[in-house]
Design a protein around this motif. Structure first.
Motif, PDB file in Angstrom:
ATOM      1  N   UNK A   1       0.429  -2.853  -7.404  1.00 12.79           N
ATOM      2  CA  UNK A   1      -0.889  -2.459  -6.895  1.00 12.79           C
ATOM      3  C   UNK A   1      -0.917  -2.594  -5.371  1.00 12.79           C
ATOM      4  N   UNK A   2      -1.921  -1.970  -4.764  1.00 16.79           N
ATOM      5  CA  UNK A   2      -2.127  -2.141  -3.334  1.00 16.79           C
ATOM      6  C   UNK A   2      -2.847  -3.461  -3.096  1.00 16.79           C
ATOM      7  N   UNK A   3      -2.583  -4.087  -1.955  1.00 17.59           N
ATOM      8  CA  UNK A   3      -3.344  -5.282  -1.589  1.00 17.59           C
ATOM      9  C   UNK A   3      -2.611  -6.592  -1.780  1.00 17.59           C
ATOM     10  N   UNK A   4      -1.342  -6.541  -2.193  1.00  9.30           N
ATOM     11  CA  UNK A   4      -0.575  -7.788  -2.302  1.00  9.30           C
ATOM     12  C   UNK A   4      -0.164  -8.227  -0.894  1.00  9.30           C
ATOM     13  N   UNK A   5      -0.587  -9.430  -0.514  1.00 10.23           N
ATOM     14  CA  UNK A   5      -0.269  -9.934   0.829  1.00 10.23           C
ATOM     15  C   UNK A   5       1.140 -10.533   0.793  1.00 10.23           C
ATOM     16  N   UNK A   6       2.028 -10.019   1.637  1.00 10.10           N
ATOM     17  CA  UNK A   6       3.418 -10.486   1.648  1.00 10.10           C
ATOM     18  C   UNK A   6       3.542 -11.835   2.358  1.00 10.10           C
ATOM     19  N   UNK A   7       4.526 -12.631   1.927  1.00 13.94           N
ATOM     20  CA  UNK A   7       4.747 -13.924   2.587  1.00 13.94           C
ATOM     21  C   UNK A   7       5.364 -13.715   3.970  1.00 13.94           C
ATOM     22  N   UNK A   8       6.066 -12.608   4.165  1.00 15.61           N
ATOM     23  CA  UNK A   8       6.506 -12.245   5.511  1.00 15.61           C
ATOM     24  C   UNK A   8       6.513 -10.722   5.626  1.00 15.61           C
TER      25      UNK A   8
ATOM     26  N   UNK B   1       0.867  -1.188   0.000  1.00 12.96           N
ATOM     27  CA  UNK B   1       0.000   0.000   0.000  1.00 12.96           C
ATOM     28  C   UNK B   1       0.897   1.229   0.000  1.00 12.96           C
ATOM     29  N   UNK B   2       0.286   2.388  -0.190  1.00 12.93           N
ATOM     30  CA  UNK B   2       0.954   3.665  -0.004  1.00 12.93           C
ATOM     31  C   UNK B   2       2.272   3.794  -0.748  1.00 12.93           C
ATOM     32  N   UNK B   3       3.295   4.284  -0.038  1.00 10.39           N
ATOM     33  CA  UNK B   3       4.573   4.594  -0.697  1.00 10.39           C
ATOM     34  C   UNK B   3       5.268   3.333  -1.215  1.00 10.39           C
ATOM     35  N   UNK B   4       4.992   2.175  -0.604  1.00  9.93           N
ATOM     36  CA  UNK B   4       5.592   0.925  -1.098  1.00  9.93           C
ATOM     37  C   UNK B   4       5.067   0.612  -2.497  1.00  9.93           C
ATOM     38  N   UNK B   5       3.738   0.700  -2.638  1.00  2.96           N
ATOM     39  CA  UNK B   5       3.110   0.396  -3.936  1.00  2.96           C
ATOM     40  C   UNK B   5       3.606   1.370  -5.006  1.00  2.96           C
TER      41      UNK B   5
ATOM     42  N   UNK C   1      -4.701  -5.470   9.470  1.00  9.67           N
ATOM     43  CA  UNK C   1      -3.607  -4.524   9.716  1.00  9.67           C
ATOM     44  C   UNK C   1      -2.677  -4.554   8.503  1.00  9.67           C
ATOM     45  N   UNK C   2      -2.763  -3.519   7.679  1.00  9.15           N
ATOM     46  CA  UNK C   2      -2.009  -3.466   6.417  1.00  9.15           C
ATOM     47  C   UNK C   2      -0.559  -3.067   6.666  1.00  9.15           C
ATOM     48  N   UNK C   3      -0.379  -1.929   7.339  1.00  6.72           N
ATOM     49  CA  UNK C   3       0.965  -1.443   7.683  1.00  6.72           C
ATOM     50  C   UNK C   3       0.837  -0.432   8.807  1.00  6.72           C
TER      51      UNK C   3
END
Ligand code: TMP
Ligand code: ASP
Length: 236
Positions: A108-115, A98-102, A173-175
């Motif tokens: 895109x926003x919403x990619x669930x990280x493996x860790x 999300x946000x500055x990472x995306x 909890x996204x970030x």
């Protein structure tokens, strides 16, 4: 212990000295800024919501073994906290893009990280809080290697506790952003606040945004989002 002079006024909070040199009083404002302070506004009721939610989460974290600056809530807007010297790093943990990472990585926003990921920004308004790595932070004398390792461990622990807690409230909890402080004995505690200003919260079913992104992105429904988070946490 009584409030004495104002020590500092930030974008969202004021800090007052007290008659006890080891304690300060934080007073939360309804003022909101974004885009490096360029965008200014008011979110009615935000001060009280952030104060109460942050205190609630800090107490939960203390129970799970994370030391924090929290001492006692005085009223809706004001809290006694331990006086710390803030480590000038914003510590950001991400579970989902999300946000500055995306933006930075063109995803895109919403990619669930493996860790979960961790990153640091150097808290410096003139430089616009640039991204910094741990070697650079140590080179600049912002923190020691030992402090950074402690901070990383504590930040991931905070993530584990908060992720579970918010999941139970139907919130993903996204970030989020944390700040840490040093006590007089040199030990590191979690400081600042944990609130919809400093976290991305998405409704678990609909992915509706329940945080400050509604203000940052002019989405409307800002006050309602803060109130909804209050309702989830306190049932009111
Ligand atoms: P970002 O995607 O804009 O880097 O934000 C990551 C998280 O940090 C998000 O939950 C919002 C929070 N944050 C702050 O609390 N303060 C700030 O100044 C910024 C830029 C982000
Ligand atoms: N509070 C920060 C600012 O005023 C940014 C943010 O939370 O988006 O720039």
């Amino acid at each position: 212990m009584e409030k004495t002079v104002q020590l500092y006024e930030g974008k969202a909070k004021k800090v007052f000295a007290t008659t006890d040199p080891a304690l300060v009083i934080v007073s939360y404002k309804d003022d909101a800024t974004a885009l490096d302070g360029l965008k200014k506004g008011t979110i009615v009721g935000k001060g009280a919501i952030n104060n109460r939610m942050s205190n609630h989460i800090m107490q939960l974290l203390e129970k799970q073994g994370v030391p924090t600056h929290f001492v006692a809530e005085i009223n809706d807007r004001e809290t006694v906290v331990k006086k710390v010297s803030i480590v000038p790093l914003e510590v950001i943990i991400r579970n989902i893009s999300a946000g500055s990472f995306a933006k930075r990585y063109g995803v895109e926003e919403g990619i669930v990280f493996s860790e979960p990921t961790i990153e640091f920004s150097y808290k410096n308004d003139d430089l616009h809080d640039p991204l910094i790595n741990d070697y650079h932070a140590i080179a600049l004398g912002l923190a020691t290697r030992e402090e950074i390792e402690t901070i990383k461990k504590m930040a991931f622990k905070v993530n584990e506790v908060m992720k579970e807690y918010f999941k139970g409230l139907g919130v993903t909890l996204v970030d989020f952003k944390l700040e840490f402080g040093r006590l007089d004995d040199g030990s590191i505690v979690l400081a600042d606040e944990i609130s919809p200003d400093t976290c991305r919260f998405w409704d678990s079913k609909t992915n509706e945004k329940l945080d400050k992104d509604r203000f940052r992105r002019d989405m409307g429904g800002v006050e309602d989002a803060y109130k909804e988070m209050m309702r989830r946490v306190f049932g009111e």
